[in-house]
Design a protein around this motif. Structure first.
Motif, PDB file in Angstrom:
ATOM      1  N   ALA A  80      77.047  61.395  33.634  1.00 37.50           N
ATOM      2  CA  ALA A  80      76.103  60.324  33.280  1.00 37.50           C
ATOM      3  C   ALA A  80      74.667  60.824  33.170  1.00 37.50           C
ATOM      4  CB  ALA A  80      76.190  59.202  34.307  1.00 37.50           C
ATOM      5  N   ASP A  81      74.346  61.911  33.889  1.00 33.93           N
ATOM      6  CA  ASP A  81      72.965  62.384  33.861  1.00 33.93           C
ATOM      7  C   ASP A  81      72.672  63.339  32.705  1.00 33.93           C
ATOM      8  OD1 ASP A  81      74.445  64.510  34.731  1.00 33.93           O
ATOM      9  OD2 ASP A  81      73.242  64.923  36.534  1.00 33.93           O
ATOM     10  N   GLN A  82      73.680  63.586  31.866  1.00 33.68           N
ATOM     11  CA  GLN A  82      73.447  64.458  30.708  1.00 33.68           C
ATOM     12  C   GLN A  82      72.854  63.635  29.569  1.00 33.68           C
ATOM     13  OE1 GLN A  82      76.440  67.360  29.746  1.00 33.68           O
ATOM     14  NE2 GLN A  82      76.053  67.182  27.543  1.00 33.68           N
ATOM     15  N   PRO A  83      71.739  64.063  28.990  1.00 35.19           N
ATOM     16  CA  PRO A  83      71.108  63.266  27.939  1.00 35.19           C
ATOM     17  C   PRO A  83      71.971  63.164  26.689  1.00 35.19           C
ATOM     18  CG  PRO A  83      70.053  65.413  28.123  1.00 35.19           C
ATOM     19  CD  PRO A  83      70.988  65.303  29.288  1.00 35.19           C
ATOM     20  N   ILE A 141      74.714  48.445  27.735  1.00 32.45           N
ATOM     21  CA  ILE A 141      74.941  49.415  28.801  1.00 32.45           C
ATOM     22  C   ILE A 141      73.605  50.104  29.089  1.00 32.45           C
ATOM     23  CG2 ILE A 141      77.374  49.813  28.279  1.00 32.45           C
ATOM     24  CD1 ILE A 141      76.555  52.389  26.848  1.00 32.45           C
ATOM     25  N   PRO A 142      73.394  50.558  30.303  1.00 34.05           N
ATOM     26  CA  PRO A 142      72.127  51.210  30.630  1.00 34.05           C
ATOM     27  C   PRO A 142      71.860  52.421  29.736  1.00 34.05           C
ATOM     28  CG  PRO A 142      73.357  50.707  32.626  1.00 34.05           C
ATOM     29  CD  PRO A 142      74.277  50.445  31.479  1.00 34.05           C
ATOM     30  N   GLY A 143      70.622  52.521  29.257  1.00 36.33           N
ATOM     31  CA  GLY A 143      70.224  53.681  28.471  1.00 36.33           C
ATOM     32  C   GLY A 143      70.647  53.669  27.021  1.00 36.33           C
TER      33      GLY A 143
END
Length: 382
Positions: free
Chosen positions: A117-120, A139-141
């Motif tokens: 999830a933390d990969q751009p 969804i977030p982001g």
């Protein structure tokens, strides 16, 4: 008597040897739109397992419509030879080759689903995320999509037509248009995601305009003896079966042959009253579309057992059954199902180099219970 699941099915000039379909499954392994060895292995092993139709994963009609950098594409002519090789692999396995065409719309420019999830996500400079209205995926982001201009829409329609021409040149026999699961065409259909005030928004007729234009553009390039499917989310938030039935009647008037029946995709679960995920939970949608419109249908969704699939077809709930993840678990599911359902020669759909040895094994050891039919009594063997 031959089980209905293993009876042939004719659509225009295309004959499927049985009613089992390999559902399109993204591999996220393309290189600039081109298939790789991963696709050859994936599709080859599935085609040799005995299905009537093998549909290649969602293949993008426009670079701007990619879901991920690993998507397959048919946005330019030099991609045709690589797809022709996939067609050859599927035909060599004994199956009919089909392809799903897609524009990801607001679900574009994402990472494969297993990415941390933390990969751009891919850089916004790589390609724009397009949609009918500036409403992002909830969804977030999620990226805020750009509103498509009428020029963008016209270019998109042309891109579907040209992708169909390239699919024809590659040798595919079936096109499945992805108009479900929250991708571009689906977002035009739904009032939840289409807030336009021009000819492509507002009334149900206007919201369906892009899909109808895409279907007509494909049919202008797609031979009359080849089949055209459309995948629809038959129920979703703010969308019910009555609206689906109206749309299917219209699609039938525009030479669509089969409705690929699924649900949801805009926000997750299709509606609060939708059934929980379970065996065959989406089959009733295919059943209703078939009964209320006369259109052939394809059922999907947790169809995993041979007798379950046979009942779907034998009871007239759908004409075809599509399997996805169950085929990842057992690529030879059609051969296995044929044996379980008592087909006289269950290995007839396998390549001769496979069928010969499986027949020989059954002849030499007729009491054999294959691994998918339950464990043997080990004590008896000892």
């Amino acid at each position: 008597m031959t089980p209905q699941l293993f009876s042939p099915f004719e659509i225009r000039g295309v004959t499927l040897r049985n009613r089992v379909v390999v559902s399109p499954m993204w591999q996220y392994a393309g290189i600039d739109g081109a298939p790789t060895a991963t696709h050859t292995v994936h599709l080859g092993r599935l085609a040799e397992g005995g299905p009537g139709l093998t549909i290649v994963e969602g293949t993008t009609v426009d670079r701007r419509g990619r879901g991920t950098v690993g998507d397959l594409g048919l946005w330019q002519d030099d991609l045709v030879p690589a797809h022709a090789r996939l067609v050859d692999v599927i035909r060599a396995g004994g199956s009919v080759p089909g392809i799903q065409l897609i524009h990801a719309g607001r679900k574009g420019r994402r990472n494969p689903p297993w990415t941390p999830a933390d990969q751009p996500a891919p850089d916004p400079a790589d390609w724009p995320v397009l949609a009918p209205s500036a409403i992002p995926v909830p969804i977030p982001g999620a990226a805020m999509p750009e509103v498509m201009s009428v020029r963008d829409i016209d270019e998109t329609v042309r891109s579907w037509a040209q992708a169909a021409r390239r699919a024809r040149d590659a040798g595919y026999d079936v096109i499945d248009v992805q108009a479900a699961h929250g991708y571009l065409l689906h977002t035009f259909l739904s009032p939840l995601t289409n807030r336009r005030t021009d000819a492509y928004g507002g009334s149900a007729h206007n919201r369906a305009r892009l899909l109808i234009e895409v279907v007509d553009a494909i049919r202008a390039e797609w031979p009359s003896d080849k089949a055209l499917f459309v995948r629809l989310s038959c129920v979703d938030v703010g969308w019910g079966m009555d609206r689906t039935v109206e749309l299917v009647h219209e699609l039938r008037r525009h030479a669509v042959d089969v409705i690929d029946c699924t649900s949801g995709g805009l926000t997750g679960r299709p509606a609060p009253e939708a059934p929980a995920v379970g065996y065959g939970y989406q089959v009733p949608y295919a059943q209703q579309v078939r009964a209320r419109t006369g259109s052939p249908t394809m059922a999907v969704g947790m169809i995993v057992h041979a007798r379950q699939a046979e009942e779907v077809v034998a009871r007239g709930h759908a004409d075809l059954v599509a399997l996805g993840r169950e085929l990842l678990h057992n690529p030879n599911w059609p051969l296995d199902a044929a044996r379980k359902l008592g087909v006289t020669d269950p290995y007839a759909a396998a390549p001769p180099r496979t069928a010969h040895w499986l027949r020989k094994r059954d002849e030499s050891f007729p009491q054999l219970a294959p691994s998918t039919m339950g464990d043997l009594d080990v004590a008896a063997v000892d």
